[in-house]
Design a protein around this motif. Structure first.
Motif, PDB file in Angstrom:
ATOM      1  N   MET A 146       0.844  -1.177   0.000  1.00 35.58           N
ATOM      2  CA  MET A 146       0.000   0.000   0.000  1.00 35.58           C
ATOM      3  C   MET A 146       0.896   1.250   0.000  1.00 35.58           C
ATOM      4  N   THR A 147       0.572   2.200  -0.843  1.00 35.47           N
ATOM      5  CA  THR A 147       1.338   3.432  -0.953  1.00 35.47           C
ATOM      6  C   THR A 147       0.927   4.408   0.142  1.00 35.47           C
ATOM      7  N   LYS A 148       1.922   4.974   0.797  1.00 40.47           N
ATOM      8  CA  LYS A 148       1.645   5.968   1.828  1.00 40.47           C
ATOM      9  C   LYS A 148       1.262   7.277   1.150  1.00 40.47           C
ATOM     10  N   LYS A 149       0.158   7.883   1.577  1.00 34.77           N
ATOM     11  CA  LYS A 149      -0.330   9.108   0.969  1.00 34.77           C
ATOM     12  C   LYS A 149       0.102  10.325   1.780  1.00 34.77           C
ATOM     13  N   MET A 150       0.347  11.390   1.058  1.00 30.32           N
ATOM     14  CA  MET A 150       0.725  12.654   1.683  1.00 30.32           C
ATOM     15  C   MET A 150      -0.021  13.765   0.964  1.00 30.32           C
ATOM     16  N   ILE A 151      -0.439  14.769   1.719  1.00 30.34           N
ATOM     17  CA  ILE A 151      -1.089  15.905   1.087  1.00 30.34           C
ATOM     18  C   ILE A 151      -0.100  17.059   0.974  1.00 30.34           C
ATOM     19  N   GLY A 152      -0.299  17.863  -0.051  1.00 29.61           N
ATOM     20  CA  GLY A 152       0.499  19.070  -0.244  1.00 29.61           C
ATOM     21  C   GLY A 152      -0.369  20.278   0.030  1.00 29.61           C
ATOM     22  N   ILE A 153       0.141  21.193   0.806  1.00 31.45           N
ATOM     23  CA  ILE A 153      -0.606  22.401   1.169  1.00 31.45           C
ATOM     24  C   ILE A 153       0.173  23.599   0.651  1.00 31.45           C
ATOM     25  N   VAL A 154      -0.451  24.386  -0.225  1.00 34.40           N
ATOM     26  CA  VAL A 154       0.189  25.562  -0.785  1.00 34.40           C
ATOM     27  C   VAL A 154      -0.344  26.795  -0.066  1.00 34.40           C
ATOM     28  N   VAL A 155       0.581  27.571   0.491  1.00 33.62           N
ATOM     29  CA  VAL A 155       0.224  28.823   1.169  1.00 33.62           C
ATOM     30  C   VAL A 155       0.878  29.952   0.385  1.00 33.62           C
ATOM     31  N   LEU A 156       0.055  30.768  -0.272  1.00 29.48           N
ATOM     32  CA  LEU A 156       0.560  31.919  -1.013  1.00 29.48           C
ATOM     33  C   LEU A 156       0.605  33.120  -0.085  1.00 29.48           C
ATOM     34  N   THR A 157       1.662  33.923  -0.226  1.00 24.76           N
ATOM     35  CA  THR A 157       1.779  35.094   0.628  1.00 24.76           C
ATOM     36  C   THR A 157       2.354  36.264  -0.151  1.00 24.76           C
ATOM     37  N   TYR A 158       1.931  37.455   0.239  1.00 26.97           N
ATOM     38  CA  TYR A 158       2.473  38.686  -0.317  1.00 26.97           C
ATOM     39  C   TYR A 158       2.572  39.699   0.818  1.00 26.97           C
ATOM     40  N   GLN A 159       3.766  39.974   1.244  1.00 24.99           N
ATOM     41  CA  GLN A 159       4.054  40.925   2.312  1.00 24.99           C
ATOM     42  C   GLN A 159       3.408  40.543   3.648  1.00 24.99           C
ATOM     43  N   ALA A 160       3.168  39.262   3.851  1.00 26.91           N
ATOM     44  CA  ALA A 160       2.480  38.822   5.072  1.00 26.91           C
ATOM     45  C   ALA A 160       3.216  37.649   5.711  1.00 26.91           C
ATOM     46  N   TRP A 161       4.521  37.781   5.895  1.00 32.06           N
ATOM     47  CA  TRP A 161       5.306  36.668   6.419  1.00 32.06           C
ATOM     48  C   TRP A 161       4.875  36.264   7.818  1.00 32.06           C
ATOM     49  N   GLU A 162       4.467  37.229   8.652  1.00 29.07           N
ATOM     50  CA  GLU A 162       4.055  36.885  10.017  1.00 29.07           C
ATOM     51  C   GLU A 162       2.788  36.032  10.002  1.00 29.07           C
ATOM     52  N   ALA A 163       1.819  36.411   9.176  1.00 32.57           N
ATOM     53  CA  ALA A 163       0.583  35.629   9.057  1.00 32.57           C
ATOM     54  C   ALA A 163       0.880  34.248   8.481  1.00 32.57           C
TER      55      ALA A 163
END
Length: 72
Positions: A1-18
């Motif tokens: 059985m193949t282990k599954k992983m999800i990819g999460i994309v977080v886009l940011t513009y001038q909001a590094w703290e958030a």
């Protein structure tokens, strides 16, 4: 059985703290194996550098600098 992983994309513009807060929230709540891709959309305020400094060595996050602000 193949282990599954999800990819999460977080886009940011001038909001590094958030973005750091978002990454911490994902870490606290995601029960599945994951990898976060934090993409800085060419922020002029040093956001990419700050994200790279804070997260660059982490196994669960890849910090990516976009050459332009392509929007969402």
């Amino acid at each position: 059985m193949t282990k599954k992983m999800i990819g999460i994309v977080v886009l940011t513009y001038q909001a590094w703290e958030a973005t750091l807060e978002c990454v911490e929230s994902i870490r606290k709540t995601c029960a599945l194996p994951y990898r976060i891709y934090a993409v800085d959309n060419a922020s002029p305020n040093g956001a990419y550098e700050r994200l790279q400094e804070a997260l660059g060595g982490d196994e669960d996050v890849r910090v990516i600098a976009s050459g332009r602000n392509g929007g969402y």
